[in-house]
Motif scaffolding. Structure first.
Motif, PDB file in Angstrom:
ATOM      1  N   PHE A   9       0.838  -1.199   0.000  1.00  0.00           N
ATOM      2  CA  PHE A   9       0.000   0.000   0.000  1.00  0.00           C
ATOM      3  C   PHE A   9       0.874   1.250   0.000  1.00  0.00           C
ATOM      4  O   PHE A   9       0.655   2.178  -0.782  1.00  0.00           O
ATOM      5  N   ARG A  12       2.512   1.840  -3.498  1.00  0.00           N
ATOM      6  CA  ARG A  12       1.679   1.980  -4.701  1.00  0.00           C
ATOM      7  C   ARG A  12       0.343   2.658  -4.474  1.00  0.00           C
ATOM      8  O   ARG A  12      -0.390   2.895  -5.417  1.00  0.00           O
ATOM      9  N   LEU A  13      -0.009   2.886  -3.235  1.00  0.00           N
ATOM     10  CA  LEU A  13      -1.351   3.381  -2.876  1.00  0.00           C
ATOM     11  C   LEU A  13      -2.425   2.509  -3.514  1.00  0.00           C
ATOM     12  O   LEU A  13      -3.343   2.982  -4.184  1.00  0.00           O
ATOM     13  N   CYS A  14      -2.297   1.234  -3.257  1.00  0.00           N
ATOM     14  CA  CYS A  14      -3.203   0.237  -3.814  1.00  0.00           C
ATOM     15  C   CYS A  14      -4.417   0.077  -2.892  1.00  0.00           C
ATOM     16  O   CYS A  14      -4.303  -0.435  -1.771  1.00  0.00           O
ATOM     17  N   ALA A  15      -5.580   0.533  -3.349  1.00  0.00           N
ATOM     18  CA  ALA A  15      -6.791   0.494  -2.525  1.00  0.00           C
ATOM     19  C   ALA A  15      -7.206  -0.933  -2.151  1.00  0.00           C
ATOM     20  O   ALA A  15      -7.522  -1.183  -0.987  1.00  0.00           O
ATOM     21  N   VAL A  41      -1.359   9.038   2.225  1.00  0.00           N
ATOM     22  CA  VAL A  41      -1.867   9.500   0.924  1.00  0.00           C
ATOM     23  C   VAL A  41      -1.602  10.995   0.766  1.00  0.00           C
ATOM     24  O   VAL A  41      -1.153  11.456  -0.288  1.00  0.00           O
ATOM     25  N   THR A  49      -1.185  10.275  -8.162  1.00  0.00           N
ATOM     26  CA  THR A  49      -1.395   8.920  -7.657  1.00  0.00           C
ATOM     27  C   THR A  49      -2.224   8.978  -6.375  1.00  0.00           C
ATOM     28  O   THR A  49      -3.122   8.150  -6.172  1.00  0.00           O
ATOM     29  N   PHE A  53      -5.922   7.325  -5.863  1.00  0.00           N
ATOM     30  CA  PHE A  53      -6.300   6.475  -4.737  1.00  0.00           C
ATOM     31  C   PHE A  53      -7.628   6.942  -4.147  1.00  0.00           C
ATOM     32  O   PHE A  53      -8.506   6.143  -3.855  1.00  0.00           O
ATOM     33  N   CYS A  54      -7.756   8.249  -3.953  1.00  0.00           N
ATOM     34  CA  CYS A  54      -8.983   8.805  -3.360  1.00  0.00           C
ATOM     35  C   CYS A  54     -10.208   8.492  -4.207  1.00  0.00           C
ATOM     36  O   CYS A  54     -11.303   8.301  -3.675  1.00  0.00           O
ATOM     37  N   SER A  56     -10.491   5.751  -6.154  1.00  0.00           N
ATOM     38  CA  SER A  56     -10.750   4.308  -6.103  1.00  0.00           C
ATOM     39  C   SER A  56     -11.183   3.842  -4.723  1.00  0.00           C
ATOM     40  O   SER A  56     -11.796   2.781  -4.604  1.00  0.00           O
ATOM     41  N   TRP A  57     -10.887   4.613  -3.695  1.00  0.00           N
ATOM     42  CA  TRP A  57     -11.211   4.167  -2.327  1.00  0.00           C
ATOM     43  C   TRP A  57     -12.700   4.058  -2.103  1.00  0.00           C
ATOM     44  O   TRP A  57     -13.114   3.025  -1.561  1.00  0.00           O
TER      45      TRP A  57
END
Length: 165
Positions: A9, A12-15, A41, A49, A53-54, A56-57
């Motif tokens: 996370f 990559r800020l992977c949700a 974030v 990026t 993320f925001c 996709s969250w």
């Protein structure tokens, strides 16, 4: 396993990874971890990026914080993230939406991307519509001042101004 998920996370800020990480935490630890994730974030080096993320969250309020705290870092060329971000932000966070649209407008004009002038003129219309919902521009130019600045810097770009109407 959790450490690896957090590391993924962070990088990559992977949700989906953050969701799995939070789901595996004991009760009440997930809220603290979520706050830590939100802070990460906000500080993430690549603002686009962070904004993606925001989306996709999804967390529009966090997205607005990202935009408002890092406006000058927005890359107006990343329209594939910025356009949906502005649309999602507009209802509840009109200033953040306007700042996103402005980044795309400035990019199109500064880089003389005439193929984007139609989009930029629509973004400028969206800025005008959002203007009524903004009480405080928080140090950013209001709509009229922004237009005046554009005219001063890009007044000769008649193709753009003919689309603004």
């Amino acid at each position: 396993m959790r450490a690896a998920q957090w590391s993924r996370f962070e990088g990559r800020l992977c949700a989906p990874t953050l969701r799995r990480y939070l789901a595996r935490l004991p009760d009440f630890e997930d809220e603290e971890a979520l706050l830590r994730a939100q802070a990460h974030v906000l500080a993430f080096p690549d603002v686009v990026t962070g904004l993606a993320f925001c989306l996709s969250w999804p967390d529009p309020a966090l997205g607005a914080k990202v935009v408002l705290s890092r406006t000058e870092d927005l890359d107006g060329d990343t329209y594939e993230v910025l356009t949906p971000a502005a649309e999602i932000l507009a209802p509840e966070h009109p200033l953040a939406a306007v700042l996103v649209w402005r980044a795309m407008i400035r990019f199109a004009l500064e880089k003389a991307r005439s193929g984007r002038y139609g989009h930029a003129s629509r973004h400028l219309t969206s800025c005008a519509q959002a203007d009524a919902a903004i009480d405080d521009y928080s140090g950013h130019p209001d709509h009229q001042a922004f237009i005046a600045g554009l005219r001063g810097a890009h007044g000769r770009k008649s193709v753009f101004w003919s689309r603004v109407g």
